[in-house]
Each structure stands twice: as structure tokens, then as C-alpha cells.
Design a protein around this motif. Structure first.
Motif, PDB file in Angstrom:
ATOM      1  N   ASP A  30      89.725  37.010  45.153  1.00 17.75           N
ATOM      2  CA  ASP A  30      88.902  35.832  44.875  1.00 17.75           C
ATOM      3  C   ASP A  30      88.571  35.754  43.381  1.00 17.75           C
ATOM      4  O   ASP A  30      88.514  34.670  42.805  1.00 17.75           O
ATOM      5  CB  ASP A  30      87.627  35.886  45.720  1.00 17.75           C
ATOM      6  N   ALA A  31      88.394  36.916  42.759  1.00 12.32           N
ATOM      7  CA  ALA A  31      88.101  36.981  41.326  1.00 12.32           C
ATOM      8  C   ALA A  31      89.372  36.899  40.471  1.00 12.32           C
ATOM      9  O   ALA A  31      89.292  36.867  39.244  1.00 12.32           O
ATOM     10  CB  ALA A  31      87.345  38.273  41.011  1.00 12.32           C
ATOM     11  N   LYS A  32      90.533  36.916  41.117  1.00 13.83           N
ATOM     12  CA  LYS A  32      91.839  36.794  40.461  1.00 13.83           C
ATOM     13  C   LYS A  32      92.239  38.015  39.628  1.00 13.83           C
ATOM     14  O   LYS A  32      93.013  37.907  38.680  1.00 13.83           O
ATOM     15  CB  LYS A  32      91.900  35.523  39.609  1.00 13.83           C
ATOM     16  N   ILE A  33      91.722  39.201  39.990  1.00 14.61           N
ATOM     17  CA  ILE A  33      92.066  40.415  39.232  1.00 14.61           C
ATOM     18  C   ILE A  33      92.641  41.511  40.133  1.00 14.61           C
ATOM     19  O   ILE A  33      92.681  42.678  39.751  1.00 14.61           O
ATOM     20  CB  ILE A  33      90.855  40.946  38.436  1.00 14.61           C
ATOM     21  N   GLU A  34      93.141  41.132  41.301  1.00 17.65           N
ATOM     22  CA  GLU A  34      93.647  42.117  42.264  1.00 17.65           C
ATOM     23  C   GLU A  34      94.909  42.822  41.806  1.00 17.65           C
ATOM     24  O   GLU A  34      95.225  43.904  42.280  1.00 17.65           O
ATOM     25  CB  GLU A  34      93.888  41.450  43.621  1.00 17.65           C
ATOM     26  N   LYS A  35      95.644  42.232  40.870  1.00 18.62           N
ATOM     27  CA  LYS A  35      96.924  42.817  40.456  1.00 18.62           C
ATOM     28  C   LYS A  35      96.772  43.926  39.415  1.00 18.62           C
ATOM     29  O   LYS A  35      97.753  44.527  39.002  1.00 18.62           O
ATOM     30  CB  LYS A  35      97.857  41.729  39.929  1.00 18.62           C
TER      31      LYS A  35
END
Length: 181
Positions: A30-35
Motif C-alpha cells: 500500500d505504501a509502494k515500497i514492498e520491492k
């Protein structure tokens, strides 16, 4: 070797899943930093560090990259339990000096309460290092005015994610300051 970040972006997220770890993964998505391979660090806002948008910051990330972040994180599996994760920011007027980032992860506080508390923490830490005189027993609004009128603190703000637990699920909230070269 010296690594001092030159850019920072702020992001937040919430995730819900029957598994604790999966709820955290969904909050990262959701925060767009999972990668990223996130490495949490302590709470200094680097001198001359430029705040960029989430969209700009995401473009600078590569899957698998070691990425430094100040992270506030909270989780619950209790139905209706209110929780939050906040990052407070305080930036000095002199951009050659460092500022502060604070993490706050309470239960029972909404987004506004948690955010103001985190912002207060960061601003108070910065004020004490800059020698600004203040009464710690005054409320945040009064101290904020003193800090900013001193001319030594130019800005303070927060990024906060709050949520309530849902029945049968883990809920995780995160707020992050992502530090980039």
C-alpha cells in the motif's frame, strides 16, 4: 565510506490479512515500497536533504535494493482496536544543520492525535539541540509557535496512518521516511 542521503520521501500504508506477516507485506505494498530490502535507521533528517514526492521516490527504487528508512509500525488482531503509526519531522532553518524524524506507534490515538504527538517529539528534539528555550509543560500549539518564532526551526509536519482492527484479521499500519542517495 560516507553515505548521507540527499533525498527523502514519505509514504504510508495499511494492510489486512489473516496472517501477521502478510498484513505487514500488504501495508508495504500500500505504501509502494514492498520491492525494497528495508533497513530501519534512527531519526536524523540529513542536512540539505530534499523532500520529493512518493511518485518521484518510487521511480528511484530498484527491486531488491537495500533501502534505508525511518519506520513507524503497529499491528493488531483485536477487533475495533484503534492504532496509528506516525513519523514526525522537524527541519531547521539552516539547511546545513540536521533535523529530526520521530517515530510514534500508539494504540487508542487517531491520526490527528498521533501525528501531532510525533511532530511535537521531532520539534522538541530539534529545539533542544538548537538551544531554543521553552516550557516543556506548555501544550504543543504554544511550543510550536515558540519554535517557529525563534527563526531556528523552519518547518515541522507529520505523516500518519491509522486504522482499526477487523474481526479475524491482522491489521498493520506503517509510516516511513525513505532515505535515498
Amino acid at each position: 565510506m560516507s553515505f548521507v542521503p540527499t533525498k527523502v520521501f514519505f509514504t504510508k500504508g495499511v494492510g489486512r490479512h489473516k496472517e501477521y506477516l502478510s498484513s505487514f507485506e500488504l501495508a508495504l505494498r500500500d505504501a509502494k515500497i514492498e520491492k525494497c530490502n528495508l533497513v530501519t535507521v534512527s531519526s536524523i533528517f540529513p542536512p540539505k536533504c530534499e523532500r520529493i514526492s512518493v511518485e518521484e521516490g518510487i521511480k528511484l527504487l530498484t527491486p531488491g535494493q537495500i533501502t534505508f528508512a525511518v519506520m513507524a509500525r503497529n499491528s493488531t488482531n483485536e477487533y475495533n482496536r484503534l492504532m496509528a503509526a506516525s513519523i514526525g519531522v522537524a527541519i531547521p532553518a539552516d539547511d546545513t544543520q540536521y533535523g529530526y524524524l520521530s517515530e510514534h506507534h500508539p494504540f487508542g490515538e487517531d491520526e490527528e492525535q498521533s501525528g501531532e504527538y510525533a511532530e511535537d517529539l521531532a520539534a522538541t528534539m530539534l529545539a533542544t539541540t538548537l538551544g531554543i528555550e521553552f516550557d516543556p509543560n506548555k501544550d504543543w500549539d504554544e511550543r510550536e509557535g515558540i519554535y517557529k518564532m525563534s527563526g531556528k526551526i523552519i518547518n515541522s509536519y507529520n505523516i500518519t496512518q491509522s486504522a482499526e482492527g477487523e474481526n479475524g484479521l491482522w491489521t498493520t499500519v506503517i509510516s516511513c521516511a525513505v532515505l535515498l542517495p
